[in-house]
Design a protein around this motif. Structure first.
Motif, PDB file in Angstrom:
ATOM      1  N   HIS A  76       0.769  -1.136   0.074  1.00  0.00           N
ATOM      2  CA  HIS A  76      -0.199   0.073   0.029  1.00  0.00           C
ATOM      3  C   HIS A  76       0.891   1.033   0.033  1.00  0.00           C
ATOM      4  O   HIS A  76       1.446   1.417   1.037  1.00  0.00           O
ATOM      5  N   PHE A  77       0.889   2.032  -0.914  1.00  0.00           N
ATOM      6  CA  PHE A  77       1.716   3.135  -1.287  1.00  0.00           C
ATOM      7  C   PHE A  77       1.000   4.398  -1.313  1.00  0.00           C
ATOM      8  O   PHE A  77      -0.076   4.670  -1.469  1.00  0.00           O
ATOM      9  N   ASP A  78       1.552   5.501  -0.696  1.00  0.00           N
ATOM     10  CA  ASP A  78       0.898   6.797  -0.704  1.00  0.00           C
ATOM     11  C   ASP A  78       2.215   7.814  -1.229  1.00  0.00           C
ATOM     12  O   ASP A  78       3.056   7.899  -0.832  1.00  0.00           O
ATOM     13  N   CYS A  79       2.028   8.226  -2.390  1.00  0.00           N
ATOM     14  CA  CYS A  79       2.925   8.943  -3.064  1.00  0.00           C
ATOM     15  C   CYS A  79       2.621  10.478  -2.981  1.00  0.00           C
ATOM     16  O   CYS A  79       3.378  11.138  -3.756  1.00  0.00           O
ATOM     17  N   TYR A  80       1.905  10.839  -2.186  1.00  0.00           N
ATOM     18  CA  TYR A  80       1.588  12.112  -1.828  1.00  0.00           C
ATOM     19  C   TYR A  80       2.857  13.167  -2.011  1.00  0.00           C
ATOM     20  O   TYR A  80       2.798  14.251  -2.577  1.00  0.00           O
ATOM     21  N   ARG A  81       3.964  12.777  -0.778  1.00  0.00           N
ATOM     22  CA  ARG A  81       5.018  13.712  -0.668  1.00  0.00           C
ATOM     23  C   ARG A  81       5.885  13.493  -1.739  1.00  0.00           C
ATOM     24  O   ARG A  81       6.813  14.461  -1.630  1.00  0.00           O
ATOM     25  N   LEU A  82       5.755  12.670  -2.581  1.00  0.00           N
ATOM     26  CA  LEU A  82       6.979  12.717  -3.829  1.00  0.00           C
ATOM     27  C   LEU A  82       6.859  14.260  -4.623  1.00  0.00           C
ATOM     28  O   LEU A  82       7.871  14.505  -5.188  1.00  0.00           O
ATOM     29  N   GLN A  83       5.668  14.848  -4.796  1.00  0.00           N
ATOM     30  CA  GLN A  83       5.395  16.148  -5.450  1.00  0.00           C
ATOM     31  C   GLN A  83       6.115  16.017  -6.993  1.00  0.00           C
ATOM     32  O   GLN A  83       6.609  16.852  -7.204  1.00  0.00           O
ATOM     33  N   GLY A  84       5.865  15.053  -7.648  1.00  0.00           N
ATOM     34  CA  GLY A  84       6.217  14.724  -9.114  1.00  0.00           C
ATOM     35  C   GLY A  84       7.547  14.139  -9.157  1.00  0.00           C
ATOM     36  O   GLY A  84       8.269  13.988 -10.303  1.00  0.00           O
ATOM     37  N   ALA A  85       8.380  13.925  -8.207  1.00  0.00           N
ATOM     38  CA  ALA A  85       9.776  13.249  -8.012  1.00  0.00           C
ATOM     39  C   ALA A  85       9.629  11.712  -8.485  1.00  0.00           C
ATOM     40  O   ALA A  85       8.569  11.158  -8.172  1.00  0.00           O
ATOM     41  N   PRO A  86      10.466  10.889  -9.000  1.00  0.00           N
ATOM     42  CA  PRO A  86      10.422   9.553  -9.394  1.00  0.00           C
ATOM     43  C   PRO A  86      10.591   8.768  -7.978  1.00  0.00           C
ATOM     44  O   PRO A  86      11.025   9.216  -7.101  1.00  0.00           O
ATOM     45  N   ILE A  87       9.759   7.795  -7.973  1.00  0.00           N
ATOM     46  CA  ILE A  87       9.867   6.885  -6.939  1.00  0.00           C
ATOM     47  C   ILE A  87      11.231   6.205  -6.977  1.00  0.00           C
ATOM     48  O   ILE A  87      11.792   5.828  -8.092  1.00  0.00           O
ATOM     49  N   GLY A  88      11.474   5.858  -5.777  1.00  0.00           N
ATOM     50  CA  GLY A  88      13.021   5.229  -5.462  1.00  0.00           C
ATOM     51  C   GLY A  88      13.028   3.927  -6.112  1.00  0.00           C
ATOM     52  O   GLY A  88      12.016   2.861  -6.155  1.00  0.00           O
ATOM     53  N   ASP A  89      14.344   3.498  -6.205  1.00  0.00           N
ATOM     54  CA  ASP A  89      14.390   2.097  -6.781  1.00  0.00           C
ATOM     55  C   ASP A  89      14.023   1.032  -5.879  1.00  0.00           C
ATOM     56  O   ASP A  89      13.412  -0.167  -6.394  1.00  0.00           O
ATOM     57  N   ASP A  90      14.259   1.021  -4.710  1.00  0.00           N
ATOM     58  CA  ASP A  90      13.453   0.168  -3.757  1.00  0.00           C
ATOM     59  C   ASP A  90      12.168   0.053  -3.881  1.00  0.00           C
ATOM     60  O   ASP A  90      11.487  -1.072  -3.650  1.00  0.00           O
ATOM     61  N   LEU A  91      11.503   1.040  -4.076  1.00  0.00           N
ATOM     62  CA  LEU A  91       9.946   0.994  -3.962  1.00  0.00           C
ATOM     63  C   LEU A  91       9.670   0.487  -5.487  1.00  0.00           C
ATOM     64  O   LEU A  91       8.626  -0.275  -5.691  1.00  0.00           O
ATOM     65  N   LEU A  92      10.429   0.617  -6.260  1.00  0.00           N
ATOM     66  CA  LEU A  92       9.999   0.191  -7.963  1.00  0.00           C
ATOM     67  C   LEU A  92      10.056  -1.415  -7.829  1.00  0.00           C
ATOM     68  O   LEU A  92       9.609  -1.941  -8.411  1.00  0.00           O
ATOM     69  N   GLU A  93      11.130  -1.795  -6.771  1.00  0.00           N
ATOM     70  CA  GLU A  93      11.345  -3.341  -7.014  1.00  0.00           C
ATOM     71  C   GLU A  93       9.999  -3.934  -6.206  1.00  0.00           C
ATOM     72  O   GLU A  93       9.595  -5.010  -6.780  1.00  0.00           O
ATOM     73  N   LEU A  94       9.500  -3.145  -5.135  1.00  0.00           N
ATOM     74  CA  LEU A  94       8.204  -3.718  -4.730  1.00  0.00           C
ATOM     75  C   LEU A  94       7.076  -3.865  -5.563  1.00  0.00           C
ATOM     76  O   LEU A  94       6.165  -4.761  -5.875  1.00  0.00           O
ATOM     77  N   LEU A  95       7.047  -2.836  -6.655  1.00  0.00           N
ATOM     78  CA  LEU A  95       5.908  -2.748  -7.704  1.00  0.00           C
ATOM     79  C   LEU A  95       6.417  -3.849  -8.720  1.00  0.00           C
ATOM     80  O   LEU A  95       5.130  -4.313  -9.428  1.00  0.00           O
ATOM     81  N   GLU A  96       7.283  -4.411  -8.931  1.00  0.00           N
ATOM     82  CA  GLU A  96       7.659  -5.267  -9.694  1.00  0.00           C
ATOM     83  C   GLU A  96       7.416  -6.628  -9.168  1.00  0.00           C
ATOM     84  O   GLU A  96       7.652  -7.813  -9.988  1.00  0.00           O
ATOM     85  N   GLN A  97       7.302  -6.915  -8.039  1.00  0.00           N
ATOM     86  CA  GLN A  97       6.890  -8.125  -7.282  1.00  0.00           C
ATOM     87  C   GLN A  97       5.545  -8.619  -7.789  1.00  0.00           C
ATOM     88  O   GLN A  97       4.638  -7.920  -8.313  1.00  0.00           O
ATOM     89  N   GLU A  98       5.392 -10.061  -7.509  1.00  0.00           N
ATOM     90  CA  GLU A  98       4.057 -10.700  -7.787  1.00  0.00           C
ATOM     91  C   GLU A  98       3.220 -10.387  -6.701  1.00  0.00           C
ATOM     92  O   GLU A  98       3.163 -11.347  -5.654  1.00  0.00           O
ATOM     93  N   ALA A  99       2.759  -9.187  -6.538  1.00  0.00           N
ATOM     94  CA  ALA A  99       1.974  -8.541  -5.605  1.00  0.00           C
ATOM     95  C   ALA A  99       0.614  -7.795  -5.879  1.00  0.00           C
ATOM     96  O   ALA A  99       0.728  -7.404  -7.077  1.00  0.00           O
ATOM     97  N   LEU A 100      -0.126  -7.576  -4.978  1.00  0.00           N
ATOM     98  CA  LEU A 100      -1.323  -6.493  -5.072  1.00  0.00           C
ATOM     99  C   LEU A 100      -0.709  -5.172  -4.761  1.00  0.00           C
ATOM    100  O   LEU A 100      -0.227  -5.041  -3.674  1.00  0.00           O
ATOM    101  N   CYS A 101      -0.659  -4.266  -5.265  1.00  0.00           N
ATOM    102  CA  CYS A 101      -0.089  -2.971  -5.220  1.00  0.00           C
ATOM    103  C   CYS A 101      -1.210  -1.902  -5.342  1.00  0.00           C
ATOM    104  O   CYS A 101      -1.914  -1.683  -6.458  1.00  0.00           O
ATOM    105  N   LEU A 102      -1.378  -1.256  -4.381  1.00  0.00           N
ATOM    106  CA  LEU A 102      -2.294  -0.194  -4.081  1.00  0.00           C
ATOM    107  C   LEU A 102      -1.573   0.897  -4.057  1.00  0.00           C
ATOM    108  O   LEU A 102      -0.997   1.332  -2.999  1.00  0.00           O
ATOM    109  N   LEU A 103      -1.851   2.132  -5.047  1.00  0.00           N
ATOM    110  CA  LEU A 103      -1.127   3.202  -4.779  1.00  0.00           C
ATOM    111  C   LEU A 103      -1.815   4.433  -4.639  1.00  0.00           C
ATOM    112  O   LEU A 103      -2.878   4.677  -5.676  1.00  0.00           O
ATOM    113  N   GLU A 104      -2.041   5.136  -3.829  1.00  0.00           N
ATOM    114  CA  GLU A 104      -2.740   6.588  -3.540  1.00  0.00           C
ATOM    115  C   GLU A 104      -1.847   7.534  -4.112  1.00  0.00           C
ATOM    116  O   GLU A 104      -0.534   7.529  -4.071  1.00  0.00           O
ATOM    117  N   TRP A 105      -2.472   8.553  -4.445  1.00  0.00           N
ATOM    118  CA  TRP A 105      -1.630   9.774  -5.226  1.00  0.00           C
ATOM    119  C   TRP A 105      -0.643   9.407  -6.210  1.00  0.00           C
ATOM    120  O   TRP A 105       0.351   9.854  -6.285  1.00  0.00           O
TER     121      TRP A 105
END
Length: 147
Positions: A76-105
């Protein structure tokens, strides 16, 4: 595209619960809408319907909280504080997993993979509206929960 009108928090919880049995990883659901419109509550309700026993908190400051419910990994992600910045590599790895990813903002991050389902939450009179738009075949299977 499908639209669900939630006149109460119970309606929002029911909508999320209708999605629960239709989920299969990997799946990316992106949630948009202004503050206080019910994005986090929908995620909390979804996880409760899946069997999560712990309190589901907003990951506003942590950026992501992860859960394991049976064989299903959920991020469960909340990207509100990124303000347009790229998401970090460690978080991108989570998005590439065999998982349910829920992203707010999700619109606040600049380098996310494509979603399977986009949910747009808005206020309408005394109700909330959840508009669901599928962006993949897997997302199409979830649209029936929003009618």
């Amino acid at each position: 595209m499908s639209k669900f009108i939630a006149a109460s928090t119970s309606d929002t919880a029911r909508c999320a619960a209708r999605c629960a049995p239709l989920l299969a990883a990997p799946l990316h659901i992106y949630l948009a809408g202004e503050l206080g419109v019910g994005k986090t509550f929908w995620v909390q309700s979804l996880l409760a319907a899946l069997g999560e026993q712990q309190r589901v908190r907003s990951p506003s400051y942590a950026l992501v909280y992860s859960y394991q419910i049976g064989a299903l990994t959920i991020h469960h992600f909340d990207c509100y504080r990124l303000q347009g910045a790229p998401i970090g590599d460690d978080l991108l790895e989570l998005l590439e997993q065999e998982a349910l990813c829920l992203l707010e903002w999700h619109e606040q991050a600049s380098n996310l993979p494509a979603a399977d389902l986009y949910l747009n939450f808005s206020f309408a009179a005394s109700a909330r509206v959840i508009q669901a738009e599928a962006a993949s075949e897997q997302g199409e299977k979830l649209l029936c929960a929003f009618t």
